[in-house]
Design an enzyme around this catalytic site. Structure first.
Site, PDB file in Angstrom:
ATOM      1  N   ASP A   1     -19.937  10.776  61.218  1.00  0.00           N
ATOM      2  CA  ASP A   1     -19.442  11.888  62.026  1.00  0.00           C
ATOM      3  C   ASP A   1     -18.626  11.323  63.195  1.00  0.00           C
ATOM      4  O   ASP A   1     -19.152  10.527  63.984  1.00  0.00           O
ATOM      5  CB  ASP A   1     -20.659  12.679  62.546  1.00  0.00           C
ATOM      6  CG  ASP A   1     -20.244  13.939  63.298  1.00  0.00           C
ATOM      7  OD1 ASP A   1     -19.079  13.995  63.774  1.00  0.00           O
ATOM      8  OD2 ASP A   1     -21.071  14.852  63.405  1.00  0.00           O
TER       9      ASP A   1
ATOM     10  N   LYS B   1       0.376  17.249  64.905  1.00  0.00           N
ATOM     11  CA  LYS B   1       0.537  18.518  65.604  1.00  0.00           C
ATOM     12  C   LYS B   1      -0.567  19.478  65.107  1.00  0.00           C
ATOM     13  O   LYS B   1      -1.073  19.254  64.012  1.00  0.00           O
ATOM     14  CB  LYS B   1       1.925  19.088  65.375  1.00  0.00           C
ATOM     15  CG  LYS B   1       2.121  19.796  64.043  1.00  0.00           C
ATOM     16  CD  LYS B   1       3.290  20.751  64.067  1.00  0.00           C
ATOM     17  CE  LYS B   1       3.038  21.845  63.073  1.00  0.00           C
ATOM     18  NZ  LYS B   1       4.049  22.812  62.879  1.00  0.00           N
TER      19      LYS B   1
ATOM     20  N   HIS C   1       6.735  15.803  61.984  1.00  0.00           N
ATOM     21  CA  HIS C   1       7.162  15.255  60.691  1.00  0.00           C
ATOM     22  C   HIS C   1       8.647  15.508  60.404  1.00  0.00           C
ATOM     23  O   HIS C   1       9.248  14.823  59.594  1.00  0.00           O
ATOM     24  CB  HIS C   1       6.265  15.755  59.547  1.00  0.00           C
ATOM     25  CG  HIS C   1       6.543  17.154  59.138  1.00  0.00           C
ATOM     26  ND1 HIS C   1       5.963  18.228  59.741  1.00  0.00           N
ATOM     27  CD2 HIS C   1       7.364  17.663  58.192  1.00  0.00           C
ATOM     28  CE1 HIS C   1       6.416  19.329  59.191  1.00  0.00           C
ATOM     29  NE2 HIS C   1       7.260  19.026  58.244  1.00  0.00           N
TER      30      HIS C   1
ATOM     31  N   LYS D   1      12.327  13.077  58.376  1.00  0.00           N
ATOM     32  CA  LYS D   1      13.208  13.490  57.274  1.00  0.00           C
ATOM     33  C   LYS D   1      14.530  12.722  57.356  1.00  0.00           C
ATOM     34  O   LYS D   1      15.089  12.566  58.444  1.00  0.00           O
ATOM     35  CB  LYS D   1      13.481  14.996  57.344  1.00  0.00           C
ATOM     36  CG  LYS D   1      12.259  15.839  57.016  1.00  0.00           C
ATOM     37  CD  LYS D   1      12.605  17.312  57.200  1.00  0.00           C
ATOM     38  CE  LYS D   1      11.387  18.199  57.019  1.00  0.00           C
ATOM     39  NZ  LYS D   1      11.079  18.513  55.645  1.00  0.00           N
TER      40      LYS D   1
ATOM     41  N   GLU E   1      11.876  30.248  56.037  1.00  0.00           N
ATOM     42  CA  GLU E   1      10.931  30.070  54.923  1.00  0.00           C
ATOM     43  C   GLU E   1      10.862  31.373  54.128  1.00  0.00           C
ATOM     44  O   GLU E   1      10.929  32.457  54.723  1.00  0.00           O
ATOM     45  CB  GLU E   1       9.530  29.782  55.454  1.00  0.00           C
ATOM     46  CG  GLU E   1       9.400  28.509  56.234  1.00  0.00           C
ATOM     47  CD  GLU E   1       7.983  28.382  56.781  1.00  0.00           C
ATOM     48  OE1 GLU E   1       7.164  27.722  56.139  1.00  0.00           O
ATOM     49  OE2 GLU E   1       7.712  28.971  57.837  1.00  0.00           O
TER      50      GLU E   1
ATOM     51  N   ASP F   1       4.585  27.250  66.217  1.00  0.00           N
ATOM     52  CA  ASP F   1       4.470  26.507  64.955  1.00  0.00           C
ATOM     53  C   ASP F   1       5.749  25.730  64.625  1.00  0.00           C
ATOM     54  O   ASP F   1       5.679  24.623  64.099  1.00  0.00           O
ATOM     55  CB  ASP F   1       4.146  27.501  63.831  1.00  0.00           C
ATOM     56  CG  ASP F   1       3.784  26.784  62.547  1.00  0.00           C
ATOM     57  OD1 ASP F   1       3.043  25.782  62.610  1.00  0.00           O
ATOM     58  OD2 ASP F   1       4.252  27.212  61.465  1.00  0.00           O
TER      59      ASP F   1
ATOM     60  N   HIS G   1       9.617  21.315  66.100  1.00  0.00           N
ATOM     61  CA  HIS G   1      10.654  20.851  65.168  1.00  0.00           C
ATOM     62  C   HIS G   1      12.058  21.248  65.600  1.00  0.00           C
ATOM     63  O   HIS G   1      12.978  20.438  65.608  1.00  0.00           O
ATOM     64  CB  HIS G   1      10.424  21.439  63.766  1.00  0.00           C
ATOM     65  CG  HIS G   1       9.040  21.232  63.256  1.00  0.00           C
ATOM     66  ND1 HIS G   1       8.372  20.054  63.413  1.00  0.00           N
ATOM     67  CD2 HIS G   1       8.208  22.041  62.562  1.00  0.00           C
ATOM     68  CE1 HIS G   1       7.178  20.150  62.843  1.00  0.00           C
ATOM     69  NE2 HIS G   1       7.056  21.341  62.329  1.00  0.00           N
TER      70      HIS G   1
ATOM     71  N   LYS H   1       9.241  33.486  58.791  1.00  0.00           N
ATOM     72  CA  LYS H   1       8.616  33.509  57.465  1.00  0.00           C
ATOM     73  C   LYS H   1       9.123  34.724  56.702  1.00  0.00           C
ATOM     74  O   LYS H   1       9.538  35.710  57.302  1.00  0.00           O
ATOM     75  CB  LYS H   1       7.096  33.613  57.611  1.00  0.00           C
ATOM     76  CG  LYS H   1       6.472  32.338  58.133  1.00  0.00           C
ATOM     77  CD  LYS H   1       4.974  32.386  57.984  1.00  0.00           C
ATOM     78  CE  LYS H   1       4.375  31.061  58.389  1.00  0.00           C
ATOM     79  NZ  LYS H   1       4.770  29.960  57.507  1.00  0.00           N
TER      80      LYS H   1
ATOM     81  N   LYS I   1      14.661  29.682  51.533  1.00  0.00           N
ATOM     82  CA  LYS I   1      14.046  28.536  52.214  1.00  0.00           C
ATOM     83  C   LYS I   1      15.190  27.596  52.571  1.00  0.00           C
ATOM     84  O   LYS I   1      15.798  26.977  51.692  1.00  0.00           O
ATOM     85  CB  LYS I   1      13.075  27.848  51.258  1.00  0.00           C
ATOM     86  CG  LYS I   1      12.392  26.621  51.819  1.00  0.00           C
ATOM     87  CD  LYS I   1      11.467  26.037  50.745  1.00  0.00           C
ATOM     88  CE  LYS I   1      10.982  24.651  51.092  1.00  0.00           C
ATOM     89  NZ  LYS I   1      10.131  24.595  52.264  1.00  0.00           N
TER      90      LYS I   1
HETATM   91  N1  LIG Z   1      -2.643  19.772  56.141  1.00  0.00           N
HETATM   92  C1  LIG Z   1      -1.383  19.797  56.497  1.00  0.00           C
HETATM   93  O1  LIG Z   1      -0.473  20.040  55.703  1.00  0.00           O
HETATM   94  C2  LIG Z   1      -0.996  19.513  57.924  1.00  0.00           C
HETATM   95  C3  LIG Z   1       0.361  19.554  58.284  1.00  0.00           C
HETATM   96  C4  LIG Z   1       0.721  19.254  59.603  1.00  0.00           C
HETATM   97  C5  LIG Z   1      -0.252  18.925  60.518  1.00  0.00           C
HETATM   98  N2  LIG Z   1      -1.563  18.910  60.143  1.00  0.00           N
HETATM   99  C6  LIG Z   1      -2.555  18.530  61.139  1.00  0.00           C
HETATM  100  O2  LIG Z   1      -3.234  17.382  60.639  1.00  0.00           O
HETATM  101  C7  LIG Z   1      -4.598  17.406  60.987  1.00  0.00           C
HETATM  102  C8  LIG Z   1      -5.444  17.342  59.728  1.00  0.00           C
HETATM  103  O3  LIG Z   1      -5.125  18.419  58.872  1.00  0.00           O
HETATM  104  P1  LIG Z   1      -6.053  18.844  57.655  1.00  0.00           P
HETATM  105  O4  LIG Z   1      -5.429  20.025  57.044  1.00  0.00           O
HETATM  106  O5  LIG Z   1      -6.370  17.686  56.791  1.00  0.00           O
HETATM  107  O6  LIG Z   1      -7.359  19.275  58.462  1.00  0.00           O
HETATM  108  P2  LIG Z   1      -8.793  19.663  57.939  1.00  0.00           P
HETATM  109  O7  LIG Z   1      -8.835  19.596  56.446  1.00  0.00           O
HETATM  110  O8  LIG Z   1      -9.188  20.904  58.624  1.00  0.00           O
HETATM  111  O9  LIG Z   1      -9.681  18.510  58.572  1.00  0.00           O
HETATM  112  C9  LIG Z   1      -9.645  17.165  58.138  1.00  0.00           C
HETATM  113  C10 LIG Z   1     -11.062  16.617  58.090  1.00  0.00           C
HETATM  114  O10 LIG Z   1     -11.603  16.574  59.396  1.00  0.00           O
HETATM  115  C11 LIG Z   1     -13.016  16.671  59.291  1.00  0.00           C
HETATM  116  N3  LIG Z   1     -13.521  17.679  60.230  1.00  0.00           N
HETATM  117  C12 LIG Z   1     -13.167  18.978  60.283  1.00  0.00           C
HETATM  118  N4  LIG Z   1     -13.848  19.601  61.267  1.00  0.00           N
HETATM  119  C13 LIG Z   1     -14.657  18.682  61.822  1.00  0.00           C
HETATM  120  C14 LIG Z   1     -15.616  18.720  62.863  1.00  0.00           C
HETATM  121  N5  LIG Z   1     -15.856  19.834  63.565  1.00  0.00           N
HETATM  122  N6  LIG Z   1     -16.285  17.595  63.180  1.00  0.00           N
HETATM  123  C15 LIG Z   1     -16.035  16.460  62.501  1.00  0.00           C
HETATM  124  N7  LIG Z   1     -15.140  16.354  61.492  1.00  0.00           N
HETATM  125  C16 LIG Z   1     -14.455  17.462  61.155  1.00  0.00           C
HETATM  126  C17 LIG Z   1     -13.346  17.148  57.891  1.00  0.00           C
HETATM  127  O11 LIG Z   1     -13.946  16.061  57.191  1.00  0.00           O
HETATM  128  P3  LIG Z   1     -15.541  15.982  56.949  1.00  0.00           P
HETATM  129  O12 LIG Z   1     -16.058  17.369  56.884  1.00  0.00           O
HETATM  130  O13 LIG Z   1     -15.649  15.223  55.668  1.00  0.00           O
HETATM  131  O14 LIG Z   1     -16.014  15.219  58.129  1.00  0.00           O
HETATM  132  C18 LIG Z   1     -12.001  17.448  57.274  1.00  0.00           C
HETATM  133  O15 LIG Z   1     -11.928  17.077  55.918  1.00  0.00           O
HETATM  134  C19 LIG Z   1      -4.771  18.676  61.817  1.00  0.00           C
HETATM  135  O16 LIG Z   1      -4.604  18.342  63.158  1.00  0.00           O
HETATM  136  C20 LIG Z   1      -3.632  19.564  61.359  1.00  0.00           C
HETATM  137  O17 LIG Z   1      -3.258  20.493  62.348  1.00  0.00           O
HETATM  138  C21 LIG Z   1      -1.941  19.196  58.872  1.00  0.00           C
END
Ligand SMILES: NC(=O)c1ccc[n+]([C@@H]2O[C@H](COP(=O)([O-])OP(=O)(O)OC[C@H]3O[C@@H](n4cnc5c(N)ncnc54)[C@H](OP(=O)(O)O)[C@@H]3O)[C@@H](O)[C@H]2O)c1
Length: 502
Positions: free
Chosen positions: A87, A150, A180, A184, A218, A237, A242, A342, A347
């Site tokens: 954790d 972000k 991100h 690009k 989008e 967002d 961006h 959106k 797009k």
């Molecule tokens: N996904 C995208 O496309 C995307 C795009 C741009 C930016 N982001 C940013 O990138 C980051 C990660 O995105 P994500 O979509 O992968 O996020 P996510 O799936 O919500 O979280 C990633 C991991 O963090 C752990 N986690 C979540 N809540 C937690 C808590 N309260 N305490 C401890 N661990 C916790 C979880 O792993 P466990 O439960 O296994 O510990 C989860 O698998 C975020 O800041 C998001 O805003 C994401």
């Protein structure tokens, strides 16, 4: 100055290793760098998350990304992967991590590097940074880096808080804030186009440019991001980060050197020169919208308020537009119109540089029936291209001028696939070059700029939402933004060229 390569052994500690970002973007990008031979022989990934895996189970989870076509190099790549089921809020996690890192890097005082990548919800950024600091894992200057995703804050105050927490344990030069878009290829190419060629710079100013319009459109609705998006909206967002970064690249002065400090200094100059939006000006310089039910590509789609997980009376904007002015010598009186939304008809992300009309029209008034400005379009997606639209004489009589299109297209010119934004950004983090990342002052300046709009919008409920049907180019108030100045948004080039082909 030489281009940087990834030379030193490193350990990448990936917090949130079980999440979507890690699975879909970060690990596939690292794997491509491995396949292309960019990584040193000695590198190590430690995934950290609470989900139950051992190293081999974690690799099996990751390879699921490739479906049935498991890449040939995958088993060798997996030899570099470890997993710590822990954790990130528990102190013991960092004791274990410190032990593993010490085991990996007995010679940290020479060349080894540690990269802490926080692919976790933003609420964990501060506690993780703090614990890394407490366990002495943030030391060693730029050979230890931290990468954050972000959103960086919800407003200026929360960004400042996150930032203060990061800076309490890491130096600014160790912090890599991802936007991100900056990874690009077409976005990076803006600087190459402007500053590696002698022909654009002389006309890149108020003497020749009438205005600049940036569109990030989008067709998708809110999809599975309802919880996040309800809290965020289009301005936070897309526009605060961006689109303002695109504006900086278009508007900045030439850097003295292509290095992180100089490029980012030139960008902050732009952000600081943008005329602040006073609260009483918000309704003249900003427009917001929310999509109602409509049609996209012949398919009926629900309105935002009918989407799963959305409040039926939601006041969240799914469309935002701003008119900005840059108060400096180069850009005085050249408006920058920015819009994003959106459920728009296409797009497409593009920057349109519209030139002023000729000072004297020698041709008969009715010769030019295009009604369109001469312009340069930098398209970022879906096609990655640069197009110059200019008038030529149509063959034959009577005299007619026609707008034609001279085009550079990445896909046609370079026959290999472009690196993904994450591949580029990860490469730069590992190589220790922060040019493509956001410095704190840039993020702060961007929040400061949009804060009055956020405040006014939060305090005045939109009475006209939904105010644009899905499948249209946004609300009337956005049309007014340009129409008040006697200008108009143009339909993005992609659609026009499709129409021309028909
Ligand atoms: N996904 C995208 O496309 C995307 C795009 C741009 C930016 N982001 C940013 O990138 C980051 C990660 O995105 P994500 O979509 O992968 O996020 P996510 O799936 O919500 O979280 C990633 C991991 O963090 C752990 N986690 C979540 N809540 C937690 C808590 N309260 N305490 C401890 N661990 C916790 C979880 O792993 P466990 O439960 O296994 O510990 C989860 O698998 C975020 O800041 C998001 O805003 C994401």
């Amino acid at each position: 100055m030489k281009t940087r390569t990834i030379e030193n052994p490193f350990t990448l500690v990936l917090f949130g290793a079980s999440g979507d970002l890690a699975w879909r973007l970060v690990i596939p990008a690292l794997f491509v760098l491995f396949q292309k031979g960019h990584l040193p022989d000695s590198f190590h990934l430690i995934g950290v998350a609470r989900s139950e895996y051992d190293a081999s189970g974690y690799c099996d989870h990751l390879v699921g990304f490739y479906g049935d076509s498991r890449p040939e190099e995958w088993p060798t790549f997996c030899e570099h992967i470890d997993y710590l089921q822990a954790d990130p809020l528990q102190h013991d996690t960092y004791r274990q991590l410190a032990e593993r890192l010490a085991g990996d890097h007995k010679n940290l005082d020479t060349t080894d590097e540690w990269i802490f990548y926080l692919a976790t919800p933003p609420a964990l950024f501060a506690p993780i940074a703090e614990r890394l600091g407490c366990f002495d894992l943030a030391k060693n200057g730029e050979r230890v880096r931290i990468v954050v995703e972000k959103p960086l804050g919800h407003n200026l105050a929360s960004f400042s808080q996150i930032n203060a927490n990061l800076l309490a344990h890491f130096q600014e030069s160790q912090i890599y804030r991802i936007d991100h878009y900056l990874g690009k290829e077409t976005v990076q190419n803006i600087l190459a186009m402007r500053f590696a060629n002698p022909i654009f710079e002389p006309i890149w100013n108020r003497n020749y440019i009438d205005h600049v319009a940036i569109t990030v459109a989008e067709t998708l609705g809110v999809e599975k991001r309802a919880a996040y998006y309800e809290h965020s909206g289009a301005l936070r967002d897309m526009l605060q980060n961006h689109i303002l970064q695109l504006l900086c690249l278009v508007a900045m002065e030439p850097p003295i050197a292509y290095d992180a400090q100089d490029i980012r200094n030139r960008k902050i100059d732009v952000l600081q020169a943008i005329r602040p939006i006073r609260p009483e000006e918000v309704y003249e310089r900003a427009a917001r919208g929310q999509y109602g039910p409509g049609w996209i590509n012949g398919r009926a789609v629900p309105g935002y308020r009918q989407e799963p997980g959305i409040d039926p009376e939601s006041a969240t904007e799914t469309y935002a537009a701003l008119k900005l002015n840059i108060d400096n010598w180069r850009w005085q009186d050249v408006p920058f119109y920015l819009r994003t939304g959106k459920r728009l008809p296409a797009k497409v992300s593009e920057i349109s540089i519209r030139f002023k009309p000729v000072p004297h029209r020698a041709f008969p008034v009715d010769a030019d029936q295009s009604g369109q400005p001469v312009r340069l379009t930098l398209q970022i997606q879906p096609e990655e291209s640069i197009r110059l639209h200019f008038l030529v004489k149509e063959p034959g009589m009577p005299l007619r001028l026609r707008l034609v299109d001279m085009r550079f297209d990445y896909a046609r010119t370079f026959h290999h696939e472009l690196p993904s934004a994450y591949e580029t950004l990860l490469y730069e983090v590992l190589a220790g070059d922060a040019s493509l990342f956001m410095r704190a002052d840039q993020v702060g300046a961007a929040w400061k700029l949009v804060q009055p709009v956020l405040d006014i919008w939060a305090n005045t409920s939109p009475s006209d939402f939904p105010n644009y049907p899905a499948g249209t180019w946004g609300p009337e108030s956005a049309e007014l933004l340009t129409a008040r100045d006697g200008r108009s948004w143009l339909v993005p080039m992609l659609i026009q060229s499709e129409e021309m082909r028909q």
